[in-house]
Design a protein around this motif. Structure first.
Motif, PDB file in Angstrom:
ATOM      1  N   ALA A 157      17.306  49.579  11.554  1.00 56.83           N
ATOM      2  CA  ALA A 157      16.459  50.531  12.275  1.00 56.83           C
ATOM      3  C   ALA A 157      15.280  49.817  12.931  1.00 56.83           C
ATOM      4  N   PHE A 158      14.680  48.870  12.206  1.00 58.70           N
ATOM      5  CA  PHE A 158      13.548  48.112  12.760  1.00 58.70           C
ATOM      6  C   PHE A 158      13.987  47.344  14.006  1.00 58.70           C
ATOM      7  N   VAL A 159      15.115  46.638  13.889  1.00 54.76           N
ATOM      8  CA  VAL A 159      15.609  45.842  15.019  1.00 54.76           C
ATOM      9  C   VAL A 159      15.945  46.736  16.202  1.00 54.76           C
ATOM     10  N   LEU A 160      16.537  47.883  15.931  1.00 52.51           N
ATOM     11  CA  LEU A 160      16.865  48.818  17.008  1.00 52.51           C
ATOM     12  C   LEU A 160      15.604  49.241  17.753  1.00 52.51           C
ATOM     13  N   GLY A 161      14.551  49.533  16.998  1.00 53.91           N
ATOM     14  CA  GLY A 161      13.296  49.888  17.650  1.00 53.91           C
ATOM     15  C   GLY A 161      12.681  48.717  18.390  1.00 53.91           C
ATOM     16  N   ALA A 162      12.743  47.531  17.772  1.00 55.15           N
ATOM     17  CA  ALA A 162      12.149  46.342  18.389  1.00 55.15           C
ATOM     18  C   ALA A 162      12.858  45.934  19.670  1.00 55.15           C
ATOM     19  N   LEU A 163      14.121  46.330  19.817  1.00 57.99           N
ATOM     20  CA  LEU A 163      14.866  45.987  21.031  1.00 57.99           C
ATOM     21  C   LEU A 163      14.239  46.596  22.285  1.00 57.99           C
ATOM     22  N   VAL A 164      13.503  47.698  22.116  1.00 61.92           N
ATOM     23  CA  VAL A 164      12.886  48.340  23.286  1.00 61.92           C
ATOM     24  C   VAL A 164      11.895  47.393  23.961  1.00 61.92           C
ATOM     25  N   PRO A 165      10.851  46.917  23.262  1.00 61.53           N
ATOM     26  CA  PRO A 165       9.945  45.965  23.919  1.00 61.53           C
ATOM     27  C   PRO A 165      10.594  44.610  24.187  1.00 61.53           C
ATOM     28  N   LEU A 166      11.548  44.205  23.339  1.00 58.57           N
ATOM     29  CA  LEU A 166      12.220  42.927  23.564  1.00 58.57           C
ATOM     30  C   LEU A 166      12.969  42.924  24.889  1.00 58.57           C
ATOM     31  N   LEU A 167      13.693  43.996  25.170  1.00 57.10           N
ATOM     32  CA  LEU A 167      14.450  44.066  26.424  1.00 57.10           C
ATOM     33  C   LEU A 167      13.527  44.123  27.633  1.00 57.10           C
ATOM     34  N   ILE A 168      12.344  44.702  27.453  1.00 53.32           N
ATOM     35  CA  ILE A 168      11.387  44.741  28.562  1.00 53.32           C
ATOM     36  C   ILE A 168      10.994  43.326  28.967  1.00 53.32           C
ATOM     37  N   THR A 169      10.808  42.454  27.984  1.00 52.75           N
ATOM     38  CA  THR A 169      10.421  41.075  28.299  1.00 52.75           C
ATOM     39  C   THR A 169      11.529  40.339  29.060  1.00 52.75           C
ATOM     40  N   VAL A 170      12.754  40.769  28.869  1.00 49.47           N
ATOM     41  CA  VAL A 170      13.882  40.129  29.539  1.00 49.47           C
ATOM     42  C   VAL A 170      14.105  40.705  30.938  1.00 49.47           C
ATOM     43  N   LEU A 171      13.932  42.007  31.095  1.00 45.81           N
ATOM     44  CA  LEU A 171      14.339  42.679  32.318  1.00 45.81           C
ATOM     45  C   LEU A 171      13.222  42.913  33.331  1.00 45.81           C
ATOM     46  N   VAL A 172      11.965  42.885  32.872  1.00 48.70           N
ATOM     47  CA  VAL A 172      10.852  43.244  33.751  1.00 48.70           C
ATOM     48  C   VAL A 172      10.049  42.000  34.121  1.00 48.70           C
ATOM     49  N   PRO A 173       9.656  41.863  35.387  1.00 50.06           N
ATOM     50  CA  PRO A 173       8.831  40.720  35.794  1.00 50.06           C
ATOM     51  C   PRO A 173       7.534  40.635  35.005  1.00 50.06           C
ATOM     52  N   GLY A 174       7.040  39.416  34.832  1.00 49.25           N
ATOM     53  CA  GLY A 174       5.870  39.180  33.988  1.00 49.25           C
ATOM     54  C   GLY A 174       4.648  39.987  34.360  1.00 49.25           C
ATOM     55  N   LYS A 175       4.377  40.163  35.658  1.00 48.55           N
ATOM     56  CA  LYS A 175       3.166  40.864  36.074  1.00 48.55           C
ATOM     57  C   LYS A 175       3.183  42.339  35.681  1.00 48.55           C
ATOM     58  N   LEU A 176       4.362  42.909  35.565  1.00 48.24           N
ATOM     59  CA  LEU A 176       4.478  44.326  35.211  1.00 48.24           C
ATOM     60  C   LEU A 176       4.763  44.537  33.731  1.00 48.24           C
ATOM     61  N   GLU A 177       4.914  43.439  33.004  1.00 52.78           N
ATOM     62  CA  GLU A 177       5.434  43.520  31.643  1.00 52.78           C
ATOM     63  C   GLU A 177       4.562  44.347  30.701  1.00 52.78           C
ATOM     64  N   ALA A 178       3.258  44.111  30.690  1.00 52.42           N
ATOM     65  CA  ALA A 178       2.367  44.805  29.761  1.00 52.42           C
ATOM     66  C   ALA A 178       2.433  46.315  29.975  1.00 52.42           C
ATOM     67  N   TRP A 179       2.401  46.729  31.263  1.00 48.03           N
ATOM     68  CA  TRP A 179       2.472  48.161  31.559  1.00 48.03           C
ATOM     69  C   TRP A 179       3.844  48.719  31.227  1.00 48.03           C
ATOM     70  N   ALA A 180       4.879  47.935  31.494  1.00 45.71           N
ATOM     71  CA  ALA A 180       6.236  48.392  31.208  1.00 45.71           C
ATOM     72  C   ALA A 180       6.446  48.575  29.714  1.00 45.71           C
ATOM     73  N   VAL A 181       5.904  47.660  28.922  1.00 48.92           N
ATOM     74  CA  VAL A 181       6.004  47.782  27.466  1.00 48.92           C
ATOM     75  C   VAL A 181       5.297  49.049  26.999  1.00 48.92           C
ATOM     76  N   LEU A 182       4.106  49.306  27.539  1.00 48.58           N
ATOM     77  CA  LEU A 182       3.353  50.495  27.155  1.00 48.58           C
ATOM     78  C   LEU A 182       4.126  51.766  27.480  1.00 48.58           C
ATOM     79  N   VAL A 183       4.671  51.842  28.677  1.00 48.60           N
ATOM     80  CA  VAL A 183       5.424  53.031  29.090  1.00 48.60           C
ATOM     81  C   VAL A 183       6.667  53.200  28.223  1.00 48.60           C
ATOM     82  N   ALA A 184       7.381  52.096  27.981  1.00 43.44           N
ATOM     83  CA  ALA A 184       8.599  52.160  27.165  1.00 43.44           C
ATOM     84  C   ALA A 184       8.288  52.579  25.739  1.00 43.44           C
ATOM     85  N   VAL A 185       7.188  52.078  25.201  1.00 39.48           N
ATOM     86  CA  VAL A 185       6.802  52.434  23.841  1.00 39.48           C
ATOM     87  C   VAL A 185       6.468  53.914  23.749  1.00 39.48           C
TER      88      VAL A 185
END
Length: 230
Positions: A157-185
Motif C-alpha cells: 500500500a505504501f509503495v502504491l501511494g509512493a508511485l504517485v509522486p515517483l511517476l511525476i518525477t519521471v513524466l513531468v519536466p523539472g520546472k513543473l515538478e514541484a507544482w505537479a507533485v502538489l497537484v497529484a498529491v
C-alpha cells in the motif's frame, strides 16, 4: 489457511482492511512527496529528485512493512501466551472457569440461570475459545502467517501511494515538478479520503480536510526546509 486471493478479496471488501490500506497508501504519498518537495526546494537536479523518490519509496515501504510485521507478531505472541494460560487454568479448575464465564454474562445483564446455561454450552462447544473471547476479547488467535501478510500488505500500500509522486518525477519536466507533485498529491488524497470515509461510514468532507491538512502542510514545510538549508 486463507489463500493470497482470499486475503486480497478480504482487503478490498472488509471496511477495516480497506481503511488500513488507504492510511498506508496516504503515508506513501505524503512521505515520498515530502522528500521530493524538500529536495526541490533545495534546488536539486532531476537525477537527484528521481534518486530521492526511488530511495524514499523503497525505504518507506520496507520500514512500514517491517513495523507492521513486528507489531502483529508481538500481538500474536501475546495472544498465544494468554491462550496457554487459559488452557492451563481450564485443565486445573474447569468448574471455576465455568463460574467465571457465567459471571461475565451475568454482568452483561443475563439472569444467573441463563448465564450458567450459556457458559456450560459454550464450554462444551469450545471451552478455550469461550474464555478467550469473554475475558480477553480474542475471538480467534491470529494465524501464523497473519503478521507476514500485514507487513507485506502495508509495504504494498505504501509503495502504491509512493508511485504517485515517483511517476511525476519521471513524466513531468523539472520546472513543473514541484507544482505537479502538489497537484497529484491533493488529487490522490482526495480519492483515498473518499474511499476511507465511505468504508468507515464517516464524513467525507471531514476526512478529506484532515488528510489534505496533513498532506499539504507536510509538503509546504518540507519545501521550506529545503529552501532554508540551501
Amino acid at each position: 489457511m486463507p489463500t493470497v486471493l482470499a486475503r486480497l478479496r478480504s482487503a478490498v471488501t472488509d471496511a477495516a482492511s480497506l481503511r488500513s490500506w488507504t492510511v498506508d497508501a496516504n503515508d506513501g504519498i505524503i512521505a515520498t512527496a515530502g522528500v521530493l518537495e524538500g529536495f526541490a526546494g533545495a534546488g536539486a537536479s532531476d537525477a537527484t529528485l528521481l534518486t530521492a523518490a526511488v530511495v524514499a519509496t523503497i525505504a518507506g515501504g520496507l520500514s512500514l512493512g517491517g513495523a507492521k510485521w513486528s507489531e502483529e507478531a508481538a500481538e500474536r505472541e501475546a495472544q498465544l501466551r494468554v491462550a496457554r494460560e487459559e488452557a492451563a487454568q481450564l485443565e486445573l479448575s474447569p468448574e471455576e472457569e465455568v463460574v467465571e464465564l457465567a459471571g461475565y454474562y451475568e454482568r452483561k445483564g443475563v439472569s444467573a440461570a441463563v448465564a450458567r446455561q450459556v457458559a456450560e454450552e459454550l464450554t462444551a462447544a469450545d471451552a478455550l475459545g469461550a474464555q478467550l473471547e469473554a475475558e480477553h476479547g480474542i475471538r480467534e488467535v491470529m494465524a501464523r502467517t497473519a503478521p507476514v501478510w500485514a507487513g507485506v500488505s502495508a509495504s504494498a500500500a505504501f509503495v502504491l501511494g509512493a508511485l504517485v509522486p515517483l511517476l511525476i518525477t519521471v513524466l513531468v519536466p523539472g520546472k513543473l515538478e514541484a507544482w505537479a507533485v502538489l497537484v497529484a498529491v491533493i488529487a490522490s488524497l482526495v480519492l483515498t479520503s473518499v474511499v476511507s470515509a465511505r468504508s468507515g461510514r464517516t464524513g467525507v468532507l471531514r476526512t478529506m480536510t484532515r488528510s489534505l491538512t496533513v498532506g499539504v502542510g507536510t509538503l509546504g514545510i518540507s519545501f521550506l526546509a529545503g529552501l532554508l538549508i540551501f
